[in-house]
Structure formats: structure tokens, C-alpha cells
Enzyme design. Structure first.
Site, PDB file in Angstrom:
ATOM      1  N   ASP A  73       0.826  -1.202   0.000  1.00 38.73           N
ATOM      2  CA  ASP A  73       0.000   0.000   0.000  1.00 38.73           C
ATOM      3  C   ASP A  73       0.860   1.251   0.000  1.00 38.73           C
ATOM      4  O   ASP A  73       1.839   1.340   0.753  1.00 38.73           O
ATOM      5  CB  ASP A  73      -0.854   0.035   1.278  1.00 38.73           C
ATOM      6  CG  ASP A  73      -2.308  -0.262   1.001  1.00 38.73           C
ATOM      7  OD1 ASP A  73      -2.775  -0.026  -0.134  1.00 38.73           O
ATOM      8  OD2 ASP A  73      -2.986  -0.727   1.934  1.00 38.73           O
ATOM      9  N   LYS A 103      -0.293  -0.495  -4.321  1.00 37.84           N
ATOM     10  CA  LYS A 103      -1.746  -0.238  -4.323  1.00 37.84           C
ATOM     11  C   LYS A 103      -1.976   1.177  -3.831  1.00 37.84           C
ATOM     12  O   LYS A 103      -1.293   1.641  -2.924  1.00 37.84           O
ATOM     13  CB  LYS A 103      -2.467  -1.235  -3.416  1.00 37.84           C
ATOM     14  CG  LYS A 103      -3.970  -0.929  -3.275  1.00 37.84           C
ATOM     15  CD  LYS A 103      -4.734  -2.064  -2.643  1.00 37.84           C
ATOM     16  CE  LYS A 103      -4.793  -2.056  -1.142  1.00 37.84           C
ATOM     17  NZ  LYS A 103      -5.345  -0.821  -0.537  1.00 37.84           N
ATOM     18  N   GLU A 105      -5.313   4.272  -3.252  1.00 38.23           N
ATOM     19  CA  GLU A 105      -6.760   4.471  -3.138  1.00 38.23           C
ATOM     20  C   GLU A 105      -7.224   5.606  -4.054  1.00 38.23           C
ATOM     21  O   GLU A 105      -6.524   6.607  -4.206  1.00 38.23           O
ATOM     22  CB  GLU A 105      -7.131   4.802  -1.680  1.00 38.23           C
ATOM     23  CG  GLU A 105      -6.786   3.683  -0.715  1.00 38.23           C
ATOM     24  CD  GLU A 105      -7.182   3.995   0.728  1.00 38.23           C
ATOM     25  OE1 GLU A 105      -7.812   5.043   0.990  1.00 38.23           O
ATOM     26  OE2 GLU A 105      -6.845   3.178   1.608  1.00 38.23           O
ATOM     27  N   GLU A 172     -13.901  -2.270  -1.854  1.00 41.40           N
ATOM     28  CA  GLU A 172     -14.130  -2.440  -0.418  1.00 41.40           C
ATOM     29  C   GLU A 172     -15.508  -1.944  -0.027  1.00 41.40           C
ATOM     30  O   GLU A 172     -15.878  -0.796  -0.303  1.00 41.40           O
ATOM     31  CB  GLU A 172     -13.044  -1.680   0.383  1.00 41.40           C
ATOM     32  CG  GLU A 172     -13.248  -1.795   1.885  1.00 41.40           C
ATOM     33  CD  GLU A 172     -12.019  -1.440   2.709  1.00 41.40           C
ATOM     34  OE1 GLU A 172     -10.939  -1.189   2.131  1.00 41.40           O
ATOM     35  OE2 GLU A 172     -12.153  -1.422   3.949  1.00 41.40           O
TER      36      GLU A 172
HETATM   37  O1  KIV Z   1      -4.783  -1.849   4.115  1.00 44.22           O
HETATM   38  C1  KIV Z   1      -5.444  -2.876   3.884  1.00 44.22           C
HETATM   39  O2  KIV Z   1      -5.389  -3.867   4.610  1.00 44.22           O
HETATM   40  C2  KIV Z   1      -6.313  -2.865   2.721  1.00 44.22           C
HETATM   41  C3  KIV Z   1      -7.252  -4.008   2.558  1.00 44.22           C
HETATM   42  C4  KIV Z   1      -8.359  -3.873   3.514  1.00 44.22           C
HETATM   43  C5  KIV Z   1      -7.743  -4.138   1.172  1.00 44.22           C
HETATM   44  O3  KIV Z   1      -6.279  -1.965   1.963  1.00 44.22           O
END
Ligand code: KIV
Length: 254
Positions: A73, A103, A105, A172
Site C-alpha cells: 500500500d 496499491k 486508493e 471495499e
Molecule cells: O490496508 C489494507 O489492509 C487494505 C485491505 C483492507 C484491502 O487496503
């Protein structure tokens, strides 16, 4: 896997030990989520998590993994300021942490950054619906996409991410019907969390599905174990054994 109709099994992991276990158990994707802020660091939100934290946790996960794809993330404020800054930070995650993809958002507002990454060799996973880094704007953790306006926005965001070259999209806490429509619309896999079983894959936060917490019990989480109780019981027994001097025994001593 999307083409063959094989559902993709994903979990979060933040450390070497769980990463090794989940990898050996056949997980397809390990997400070093910024949920590390809630799960490991004890924050109420993911907002305080930094790029350095994500590099540290990703390095631990990457060291243990033999098969799974590791996705990291991008934390809050590491990709919003400018596409160039986002690109540089994603590059640090790839180079210094060793993940296979990043990843982030958001939809239309991040597509410039996503395009810069995807045209320069960085695989990007999108994340739509309830995006926890925007919690203060949303005001609650309720599902997203249940009104017509929200659903249309999420559809438009999914199209924009697909056009920017993402290889997958996390959905989500969106209605199952909407998730199914997005899954049919995009040619990349959708990974659901609280988004029904019409997605191409599923992801859960590992501590939720293993019952590490007694309080957090949203309906989209299936609990596969009650580790909170098992660990607490083990620690109670240990304390009792230490107090009574039954631990260590002579066999456990040198
Ligand atoms: O940070 C995380 O764990 C997530 C998942 C909930 C998809 O983004």
C-alpha cells in the site's frame, strides 16, 4: 486467473512469520496493507502510516515469500501531492522494499499518477469503495455505492483506473450487485472485501479472519479461528506455570 474463472485468494501480512505461513498455505497475493496502522501500530486510522513504515514491513514480508505476489500500500500523502512524487515513492517501494506492485486508493483523481507508474514498469492495484484513507471525509465506515450517485462515481472510477493500466482493483464495502457489474465491465481482476462473491478474488485483513480481536466483527469477515482466545489462554497458562515454578522443567533446562 480471471480468464480461467479461478478465484484469487488474498490476505494482508505485515511480518516475515505470517508471510511465510500464508505463502506456504497457498495464498495468491499478500498485501502489505496500510492497515498496519490499525493492526500493528494501534492507531484508529491508516493516516499516520509512513512510506518508511511500509518499506520496513514489506522487506520483512518479501524475505519470507516464495510464491505469492507481494503488493504494498502507498500510504496517505505519498501519492496525492503530484504524479511525479507518487512515481518516485512507488519506485522506492519497488527498489528498497522489493514488492511486486503497489496499491493506492481513489479513482479519477489518481489516474495521472497511475498512468505514470504503469507506463514505466510499476504494476498498480487500484482501490475503490470504502477507501480508509478518506475516512475523515466520509465521516464513517459505512458501505459506499449504495446510492445512485455513489454507484455511478465508483463505476466511472473503475473505468478510469482500467484505462490508466491498473492490473487489479480492490472493491471495499460496496454492494454485491455493483461489484459484480464492475467485475463484468473491467478486464482486470476485482478483489472484494465486503463486496460479495461476484468479484474475481477476495481479500481480508488476516487478524480479522483469524479472530485476533474480540471487538471488530463486521459482517463481511468470516472468522476462521479464534486466535485471541487461544493466545490469551496460552499466556494465562504460561503465567501460571511461571508463578508455580512448573516452568521450566528439568527437561527444559540445561
Ligand atoms: O490496508 C489494507 O489492509 C487494505 C485491505 C483492507 C484491502 O487496503
Amino acid at each position: 486467473m480471471k480468464k480461467s474463472g479461478t478465484p484469487i485468494a488474498c490476505l494482508t501480512s505485515y511480518d516475515a512469520m505470517t508471510a511465510a505461513m500464508f505463502d506456504a498455505a497457498g495464498i495468491d497475493v499478500l498485501l502489505v496493507g496500510d492497515s498496519v496502522g490499525n493492526v500493528v501500530q494501534g492507531h484508529d486510522t491508516t493516516i499516520p502510516v509512513t512510506l518508511e513504515h511500509m518499506i520496513y514491513h514489506t522487506q520483512a514480508v518479501v524475505r519470507s515469500v516464495e510464491h505469492a505476489m507481494v503488493v504494498t500500500d502507498m500510504p496517505f500523502m505519498t501519492y496525492q501531492v503530484s504524479p511525479q512524487e507518487a512515481f518516485r515513492n512507488a519506485g522506492r517501494l519497488m527498489k528498497e522494499a522489493g514488492c511486486g506492485a503497489v496499491k493506492l486508493e481513489g479513482g479519477q483523481r489518481v489516474v495521472e499518477a497511475v498512468s505514470l507508474m504503469t507506463t514505466n514498469g510499476i504494476p498498480v492495484m487500484g482501490h475503490l469503495g470504502l477507501t480508509p484513507q478518506s475516512i475523515h471525509q466520509f465521516g464513517s465506515y459505512r458501505e459506499r455505492g449504495s446510492t445512485q450517485d455513489e454507484a455511478e462515481q465508483i463505476m466511472a472510477d473503475a473505468r478510469a483506473l482500467r484505462d490508466a493500466g491498473v492490473f487489479a482493483i480492490v472493491l471495499e464495502k460496496v454492494p454485491a450487485q455493483l461489484a459484480q457489474e464492475i467485475t463484468a465491465m473491467v478486464d482486470v481482476p476485482t478483489i472484494g472485501i465486503g463486496a460479495g462473491n461476484g468479484c474475481d478474488g477476495q481479500i481480508l485483513v488476516w487478524t480479522d479472519m483469524m479472530g485476533m480481536s474480540t471487538e471488530f466483527r463486521p459482517r463481511f469477515v468470516r472468522r476462521y479461528a479464534e486466535l485471541h482466545d487461544i493466545i490469551s489462554e496460552g499466556v494465562r497458562s504460561y503465567v501460571s506455570d511461571v508463578r508455580s515454578r512448573s516452568f521450566p522443567s528439568s527437561e527444559e533446562s540445561y
